[in-house]
Design a protein around this motif. Structure first.
Motif, PDB file in Angstrom:
ATOM      1  N   ILE A 227      22.331-115.960  34.168  1.00 11.39           N
ATOM      2  CA  ILE A 227      21.192-116.341  34.188  1.00 11.39           C
ATOM      3  C   ILE A 227      20.883-117.155  32.818  1.00 11.39           C
ATOM      4  O   ILE A 227      19.938-117.959  32.682  1.00 11.39           O
ATOM      5  CB  ILE A 227      19.957-115.279  34.210  1.00 11.39           C
ATOM      6  CG1 ILE A 227      20.262-114.320  32.996  1.00 11.39           C
ATOM      7  CG2 ILE A 227      19.935-114.439  35.474  1.00 11.39           C
ATOM      8  CD1 ILE A 227      19.170-113.292  32.689  1.00 11.39           C
ATOM      9  N   ALA A 228      21.965-117.602  32.144  1.00 11.71           N
ATOM     10  CA  ALA A 228      22.086-118.385  31.191  1.00 11.71           C
ATOM     11  C   ALA A 228      23.703-118.600  30.571  1.00 11.71           C
ATOM     12  O   ALA A 228      24.492-117.784  31.286  1.00 11.71           O
ATOM     13  CB  ALA A 228      21.317-117.779  29.888  1.00 11.71           C
ATOM     14  N   GLU A 229      23.964-119.323  29.930  1.00  5.18           N
ATOM     15  CA  GLU A 229      25.130-119.834  29.617  1.00  5.18           C
ATOM     16  C   GLU A 229      25.145-120.009  28.099  1.00  5.18           C
ATOM     17  O   GLU A 229      24.339-120.741  27.457  1.00  5.18           O
ATOM     18  CB  GLU A 229      25.944-120.639  30.436  1.00  5.18           C
ATOM     19  CG  GLU A 229      25.374-122.265  30.289  1.00  5.18           C
ATOM     20  CD  GLU A 229      26.106-123.131  31.078  1.00  5.18           C
ATOM     21  OE1 GLU A 229      26.590-124.371  30.830  1.00  5.18           O
ATOM     22  OE2 GLU A 229      26.286-122.769  32.349  1.00  5.18           O
ATOM     23  N   LYS A 230      26.553-119.838  27.367  1.00  5.74           N
ATOM     24  CA  LYS A 230      26.626-120.162  25.860  1.00  5.74           C
ATOM     25  C   LYS A 230      26.540-121.575  25.699  1.00  5.74           C
ATOM     26  O   LYS A 230      26.957-122.229  26.597  1.00  5.74           O
ATOM     27  CB  LYS A 230      27.678-119.211  25.590  1.00  5.74           C
ATOM     28  CG  LYS A 230      27.765-118.010  25.669  1.00  5.74           C
ATOM     29  CD  LYS A 230      28.724-117.181  25.180  1.00  5.74           C
ATOM     30  CE  LYS A 230      28.941-116.954  23.418  1.00  5.74           C
ATOM     31  NZ  LYS A 230      29.986-116.120  23.172  1.00  5.74           N
ATOM     32  N   GLY A 231      26.221-121.947  24.561  1.00  9.97           N
ATOM     33  CA  GLY A 231      26.428-123.315  24.052  1.00  9.97           C
ATOM     34  C   GLY A 231      28.051-123.647  23.790  1.00  9.97           C
ATOM     35  O   GLY A 231      28.784-122.809  23.643  1.00  9.97           O
ATOM     36  N   VAL A 232      28.072-124.903  23.663  1.00 13.50           N
ATOM     37  CA  VAL A 232      29.555-125.278  23.355  1.00 13.50           C
ATOM     38  C   VAL A 232      29.581-126.037  22.264  1.00 13.50           C
ATOM     39  O   VAL A 232      28.758-127.130  22.334  1.00 13.50           O
ATOM     40  CB  VAL A 232      30.084-126.117  24.536  1.00 13.50           C
ATOM     41  CG1 VAL A 232      31.552-126.162  24.365  1.00 13.50           C
ATOM     42  CG2 VAL A 232      30.241-125.000  25.972  1.00 13.50           C
ATOM     43  N   LEU A 233      30.277-125.926  21.240  1.00  9.87           N
ATOM     44  CA  LEU A 233      30.324-126.888  20.174  1.00  9.87           C
ATOM     45  C   LEU A 233      31.972-126.968  19.597  1.00  9.87           C
ATOM     46  O   LEU A 233      32.710-126.207  19.506  1.00  9.87           O
ATOM     47  CB  LEU A 233      29.853-126.080  18.850  1.00  9.87           C
ATOM     48  CG  LEU A 233      29.913-126.641  17.432  1.00  9.87           C
ATOM     49  CD1 LEU A 233      29.342-127.938  17.379  1.00  9.87           C
ATOM     50  CD2 LEU A 233      29.198-125.589  16.351  1.00  9.87           C
ATOM     51  N   ASP A 234      32.283-128.164  19.701  1.00  6.81           N
ATOM     52  CA  ASP A 234      33.719-128.661  19.115  1.00  6.81           C
ATOM     53  C   ASP A 234      33.530-129.260  17.784  1.00  6.81           C
ATOM     54  O   ASP A 234      32.821-130.122  17.567  1.00  6.81           O
ATOM     55  CB  ASP A 234      34.115-129.756  20.096  1.00  6.81           C
ATOM     56  CG  ASP A 234      34.760-129.242  21.456  1.00  6.81           C
ATOM     57  OD1 ASP A 234      35.004-127.987  21.481  1.00  6.81           O
ATOM     58  OD2 ASP A 234      34.752-129.813  22.463  1.00  6.81           O
ATOM     59  N   VAL A 235      34.363-128.453  16.780  1.00  9.14           N
ATOM     60  CA  VAL A 235      34.124-129.080  15.636  1.00  9.14           C
ATOM     61  C   VAL A 235      35.568-129.486  15.133  1.00  9.14           C
ATOM     62  O   VAL A 235      36.401-128.899  15.183  1.00  9.14           O
ATOM     63  CB  VAL A 235      33.757-127.842  14.610  1.00  9.14           C
ATOM     64  CG1 VAL A 235      33.673-128.128  13.067  1.00  9.14           C
ATOM     65  CG2 VAL A 235      32.478-127.196  15.156  1.00  9.14           C
ATOM     66  N   SER A 236      35.573-130.518  14.199  1.00  2.00           N
ATOM     67  CA  SER A 236      36.697-131.023  13.670  1.00  2.00           C
ATOM     68  C   SER A 236      36.876-130.627  12.218  1.00  2.00           C
ATOM     69  O   SER A 236      35.772-130.779  11.500  1.00  2.00           O
ATOM     70  CB  SER A 236      36.607-132.603  13.681  1.00  2.00           C
ATOM     71  OG  SER A 236      37.624-133.217  12.913  1.00  2.00           O
TER      72      SER A 236
END
Length: 484
Positions: A227-236
Motif C-alpha cells: 500500500i506504500a513503498e519506501k523512497g530511494v536515495l542514491d548518494v555519492s
C-alpha cells in the motif's frame, strides 16, 4: 518478507500441470525470456533492436489485444494500451490501470548487450535467457521481475476478449521498458493520462506475493499487497586528499578517509519504528495468530518500539520494514596501482522509510560521517510514496481476485521495500497497489536480481485467474465512485 532460510527445501512444483491456460502462459513467457531486454543507464549497453523485437513478438503472441485495444508508444519503447469500457465519459475519466515492465537487470558474467541468449552464466543452473521450461517451472531472468506479470495480464485480457467481455470502465495496460533504471516510461504514461484529465480509480503494479511463514506466528499463506513503498536515495560519497606517487604514501589519504566514513555508515542503524503500513500489516495478521503473538500484533500501535526492535532483529527483510536502510554498492579509487588517489568515491543506495524524508536522511548520514573532508551529495532521489487505503471498493476488488485464484490466502497490506514504476502514478491516483499474483518461496524471492530466477507453471495459471477475475469484477463508475 523474511530472509531465506538455508533449511528451506527446494521448490516442489507440480511437474504435471495440465491447465491449458497455465501451459500457454508458460510457453509465451519462455519465448519472451529469450529476448534479452536488459536495460542500462548507459545507452551504449542497450540494443534498441532487441526491444523492437520484444514489442513485435508481443503483437504476434497476443493478436486480440492488439486488435481490440488502442496502443500508444511512450518514451520510445514504453507501451500504453487502452481498452475502452462501456461506461462512457465517467468510465473514461476513472479507469483501471494494470502495470508491468519488460526490461530486466543485467546478469553477472554476460556482456551488455547480451550477444548470445543461449549462453551460460556463473551460478545459474540454466542459461539466464534460455527460457527453459522443465518439471513445471519456467527458468530465466525476468520470469518473476517482471515479464511473468506482463504475461499473465495479457493472457487474461486475451481470454476475456475471446469471451466477448468488455469492462464497464476503461482499462489501461502500462508496460514500461526502463523500470530497472528508474527510467521515464511510467512518467510519460502518467503525463499522457494527466493531459486527458484522467484520474485512475485503481492502479496495480508488481510488488508483494503470496508467501508462507513471512511473519512470526502466522502459518496461513498471506497475500501481501504493497500500500506504500519506501523512497530511494542514491548518494555519492567523495573523499579528497593530495595525490602523488605510491612510493611515498601519506597516512590518512583519500581511500583511508573514505573507508573510515563508510565504516561509520555501515555500523550506524537508523531508528526503528512501526510506520502506518507496517501497523496495518500487523493488525491485519492479528486475527490469524494466537496467544502472545496475537496480543502483540493487535496492540502494535501502543507496543510500537518493542515490536520494531523485534522485527529489526529477525532478519534483513523484517529489519527493512521498520527502518531506513543503507547499502554500499559502488567503490572507486586510484586510476593506477602505483598512484595515490586524489579522490576516492563510493555510492550508497538508501531506502527511505515511510515517515522519513530524503532531506532528513542525508542530514543524518552527514552527521554520522562527521568529516569535513568527505562530501555527501544526492545523485538521484524519490520520496517515500503516499499510503493507499487498505479498505473500500478498490481493496475489495483485490480480495475478489485473490479469492478466485488463492482462496486460502489472507489478504494483508504491507510496506513494499523495493521501488516500482507505480510511484509515478501516485501523482494522479489515490489507490495505488503493488502485488504480483504468484506464490513464492524464500528461494524464489532471493532469485529476483540474483541467480536462478524462476516461476512455476502452476503459479502462472493462478496469475491468469487472478487478473481475469479482477477484470470481471471491476465495478462501473456509478456503483463505485472513487473515494474522496
Amino acid at each position: 518478507m523474511t530472509g531465506q532460510d538455508p533449511r528451506t527445501a527446494p521448490d516442489a512444483p507440480d511437474a504435471a500441470v495440465s491447465d491449458p491456460a497455465a501451459q500457454r502462459a508458460a510457453e509465451h513467457l519462455a519465448t519472451l525470456v529469450r529476448i534479452p531486454t536488459v536495460s542500462s543507464r548507459d545507452a551504449s549497453q542497450v540494443d534498441p533492436a532487441v526491444f523492437d523485437r520484444f514489442v513485435a513478438t508481443l503483437a504476434a503472441l497476443y493478436p486480440r489485444t492488439h486488435d481490440a485495444l488502442t496502443l500508444e508508444r511512450v518514451a520510445g519503447h514504453g507501451l500504453l494500451f487502452r481498452w475502452a469500457g462501456t461506461g462512457g465519459a465517467d468510465g473514461e475519466r476513472s479507469p483501471v490501470v494494470l502495470m508491468a515492465h519488460y526490461d530486466v537487470v543485467p546478469v553477472d558474467g554476460l556482456p551488455q548487450p547480451v550477444d548470445d541468449p543461449t549462453a551460460d552464466a556463473p551460478g545459474w543452473s540454466d542459461p539466464p535467457f534460455g527460457g527453459v521450461v522443465r518439471d513445471g517451472v519456467v527458468h530465466g531472468r525476468g520470469t518473476l521481475d517482471d515479464k511473468g506479470s506482463l504475461v499473465v495480464v495479457l493472457e487474461a485480457v486475451e481470454a476475456l476478449l475471446a469471451d466477448g467481455y468488455r469492462p464497464p470502465r476503461d482499462v489501461y495496460l502500462s508496460f514500461g521498458h526502463n523500470e530497472e533504471t528508474a527510467g521515464d516510461a511510467a512518467q510519460a504514461a502518467v503525463d499522457v493520462l494527466r493531459a486527458r484529465g484522467v484520474t485512475p480509480w485503481f492502479v496495480l503494479d508488481e510488488g508483494g506475493a503470496v508467501v508462507t511463514g513471512a511473519m512470526p506466528g502466522v502459518s496461513a499463506p498471506t497475500a501481501v499487497v504493497g500500500i506504500a513503498e519506501k523512497g530511494v536515495l542514491d548518494v555519492s560519497v567523495v573523499a579528497t586528499a593530495e595525490g602523488g606517487h605510491a612510493s611515498t604514501p601519506v597516512p590518512g589519504g583519500a581511500p583511508a578517509r573514505l573507508a573510515r566514513a563508510l565504516t561509520r555508515i555501515d555500523r550506524y542503524r537508523f531508528p526503528a519504528r512501526v510506520s502506518p503500513p507496517v501497523l496495518a500489516l500487523l493488525q491485519s495478521l492479528a486475527g490469524h495468530t494466537t496467544g502472545f503473538t496475537r496480543h502483540v500484533f493487535k496492540n502494535a500501535g501502543t507496543l510500537g518500539p518493542v515490536v520494531a526492535r523485534v522485527l529489526a532483529s529477525r532478519g534483513a527483510e523484517t529489519n527493512a520494514l521498520v527502518r531506513t536502510t543503507v547499502a554500499i554498492t559502488q567503490l572507486e579509487g586510484s586510476p593506477g596501482a602505483n598512484v595515490l588517489a586524489a579522490t576516492a568515491r563510493a555510492t550508497l543506495n538508501v531506502r527511505v522509510a515511510t515517515g522519513d524524508s530524503v532531506e532528513q536522511t542525508l542530514w543524518r548520514l552527514r552527521k554520522v560521517v562527521r568529516d569535513p573532508g568527505v562530501s555527501l551529495s544526492i545523485v538521484s532521489s524519490t520520496e517515500p510514496s503516499p499510503v493507499s487505503p487498505a479498505r473500500g471498493p478498490q481493496w475489495d476488488l483485490l480480495g475478489a481476485a485473490l479469492g478466485a485464484s488463492y482462496p486460502d490466502a489472507v489478504l494483508v497490506p504491507y510496506l513494499q521495500l523495493g521501488a516500482s514504476d507505480s510511484r509515478r502514478f501516485c501523482a494522479i491516483a489515490e489507490h495505488v497497489y503493488r502485488f504480483s499474483p504468484f506464490d513464492m518461496t524464500p528461494a524464489q524471492r532471493a532469485s529476483v536480481h540474483g541467480v536462478d530466477e524462476h516461476v512455476t507453471v502452476a503459479a502462472l495459471g493462478r496469475g491468469v485467474t487472478f487478473y481475469a477475475a479482477l477484470l470481471r469484477a471491476v465495478p462501473d463508475s456509478a456503483t463505485a465512485a472513487p473515494e474522496a
